[in-house]
Enzyme design. Sequence first.
Site: not given
Length: 256
Positions: A149, A162
Amino acid sequence: MQIQGKAAIVSGGAGGLGEATVRRLVADGARVVIADLAEDRGAKLAADLGDQAVFVRTDVTDEASVAAAVAAAQELGELRVSVCAHAGPVAQQRILARDGSPMPQELFDRTLRIYLSGTFNLLRQAAAAMAAHDPMDSGVRGLIVNTASIAAFEGQVGQADYSAAKGGVVGLGLVAARDLSATGIRVVTVAPGTFYTPAFQLDEDSAQEAWGKHVPFPKRMGRADEYADLVSFLVGNDYVNGETIRIDGAQRFGLK
């Protein structure tokens, strides 16, 4: 690499980026294992695709579960493509709460188990299966695509778990490509920006209004089929290896 009649596996294949990738790989001629925990969606997708896809309930954090999914792919044909596109819960908490209490360690560990350890679990087992096959005409034995990401590079407030997990996926990419180079297996990491998927739990118009306007150009959220198009390109271009590719419309996350 030509994948007509070959097998592929996609973790998180029952929805979002994974579903689009499953459909694209099938359209490109592969037979695909949909590896996911979402039984209803996975079974429906497999039924839609006929004998070109099977659903295998898979927990990427469990060694035996991933082994069963890889074995199912091998029953479909020579496993040549593995795409790691699964998702899961994240903490969405600051390291310190307003009352000064720290984020629970278990929340951080849970995110790393799913996004980083789960990615490695599929990578290592898929690579072992690919390495057992003869090389194809180009000398390649397979392709592994991992999903990171842009949060790996510009983590926002509340994304400690994350961003750390996705940063680990980025860090894994090059060393995995080097480790597996002797076997002819490529490893590529894709780092998406803000893509519209069912995980947003909003209709697309509302999601675009909230998040699409922050993307420089195109001024919209990414589409799952654009991620799938990139995977298809990577399958066909054997010289792309060990790289992390951002697909984000030039978006860079800010503080929040």
